[in-house]
Design a protein around this motif. Structure first.
Motif, PDB file in Angstrom:
ATOM      1  N   GLN A  14      -8.014   4.819  -9.394  1.00  0.00           N
ATOM      2  CA  GLN A  14      -8.133   6.226  -9.024  1.00  0.00           C
ATOM      3  C   GLN A  14      -9.450   6.858  -9.453  1.00  0.00           C
ATOM      4  O   GLN A  14      -9.937   7.778  -8.794  1.00  0.00           O
ATOM      5  CB  GLN A  14      -6.967   7.021  -9.614  1.00  0.00           C
ATOM      6  N   LEU A  70      -4.638  -0.002  -7.122  1.00  0.00           N
ATOM      7  CA  LEU A  70      -5.482   1.107  -6.685  1.00  0.00           C
ATOM      8  C   LEU A  70      -6.140   1.730  -7.910  1.00  0.00           C
ATOM      9  O   LEU A  70      -5.450   2.115  -8.860  1.00  0.00           O
ATOM     10  CB  LEU A  70      -4.645   2.148  -5.929  1.00  0.00           C
ATOM     11  N   LYS A  97      -8.226   3.546  -2.837  1.00  0.00           N
ATOM     12  CA  LYS A  97      -7.678   2.714  -1.766  1.00  0.00           C
ATOM     13  C   LYS A  97      -6.953   1.512  -2.363  1.00  0.00           C
ATOM     14  O   LYS A  97      -7.333   1.011  -3.418  1.00  0.00           O
ATOM     15  CB  LYS A  97      -8.794   2.247  -0.837  1.00  0.00           C
ATOM     16  N   TRP A  98      -5.940   1.052  -1.657  1.00  0.00           N
ATOM     17  CA  TRP A  98      -5.189  -0.100  -2.132  1.00  0.00           C
ATOM     18  C   TRP A  98      -5.946  -1.394  -1.879  1.00  0.00           C
ATOM     19  O   TRP A  98      -6.623  -1.550  -0.865  1.00  0.00           O
ATOM     20  CB  TRP A  98      -3.813  -0.160  -1.479  1.00  0.00           C
ATOM     21  N   ASN A  99      -5.843  -2.280  -2.840  1.00  0.00           N
ATOM     22  CA  ASN A  99      -6.452  -3.609  -2.788  1.00  0.00           C
ATOM     23  C   ASN A  99      -5.377  -4.639  -3.094  1.00  0.00           C
ATOM     24  O   ASN A  99      -4.360  -4.317  -3.715  1.00  0.00           O
ATOM     25  CB  ASN A  99      -7.564  -3.734  -3.824  1.00  0.00           C
TER      26      ASN A  99
END
Length: 261
Positions: free
Chosen positions: A119, A117, A166-168
């Protein structure tokens, strides 16, 4: 409509449904939140204990940090649990190689899952295979040096990036270079999924980019002097707020030059 044609149409629909279900089942271990297969090794579960147990600083030419690892364990900004931040104070200003962390174990052929993620705008890090070959983590860059690229080898699949905050997930199958009588005979090969989407298929990696401070063999013949030594999974510190979680690996033995999965 004649019964025969109704039967054919029904059969086609059934085949499509079976194929769709097969794809779903086959890919349930890919993407954000993917769970490790039974035979996989967990490399990071969010805990300080596992960070210290399985990771160490890479002491390359520009290394300047010191143990214990200065990467902080923090609360997951999106979900429950804890994650690790790559913002090592020794790497502020983009000084890669000063505080990168690498697994203590080394790997040859493998299947790797890792979630990250970013930021802040322009956040920069990187996932290194065998501490040589970088899969880029760089917000805002869609070039061959940008997000999701096999750095300087393939264009960034930027359209698959979920964006800031968001998480990837990267899901990677890697085949190490092969040597015959001490001479490089087959280059490294890699297939990468980026957030469930196939981004790269059987890409041959030509060299280590970034010089000696980047990773193993980076200082050999301009990065082209690959040696027959294994390396760990490395995460790059560039002084940015890039977070990592849910890292696991499964060792493979890929006799054939094919990393598709």
């Amino acid at each position: 409509m004649k019964p025969f044609y109704k039967f054919v149409i029904a059969l086609l629909i059934l085949c499509i449904l079976i194929f769709a279900v097969h794809l779903y089942v086959a890919r349930k271990d890919i993407g954000v939140g993917a769970k490790a297969p039974e035979k996989a090794e967990i490399l990071f579960d969010g805990s300080r204990e596992m960070l210290d147990e399985k990771w160490i600083y890479w002491e390359g030419p520009r290394f300047s940090s010191e143990l214990p690892i200065k990467w902080e364990i923090i609360s997951d900004p999106v979900d429950k649990g804890t994650v690790v931040s790559s913002k090592d104070p020794y790497a502020l200003g983009g000084n890669y190689g000063t505080a990168d962390i690498v697994t203590k174990r080394k790997y040859r052929d493998f299947r790797l899952h890792i979630e990250f993620l970013v930021q802040n705008k322009g956040g920069n890090s990187g996932v290194y295979l065998q501490n040589r070959y970088e899969i880029q983590v760089l917000d805002g860059d869609s070039t061959k040096h940008g997000m999701g690229a096999i750095i300087n080898e393939s264009k960034a699949p930027y359209e698959y990036y979920n964006g800031l905050g968001k998480w990837n997930a990267y899901d990677i199958t890697f085949r190490a270079p092969r040597f015959t009588n001490g001479t490089l005979s087959e280059k490294s090969l890699v297939t990468v999924y980026f957030n469930d989407k196939k981004a790269h298929t059987n890409i041959r990696i030509n060299q280590v980019w970034g010089g000696a401070n980047s990773g193993l063999d980076g200082g050999n013949n301009g990065g082209k002097g690959i040696t027959n030594t294994t390396g760990g999974i490395k995460l790059q510190a560039e002084g940015h707020n890039v977070l990592y979680r849910n890292i696991w690996i499964q060792e493979l033995d890929l006799e054939q030059a094919d990393t598709r999965f």
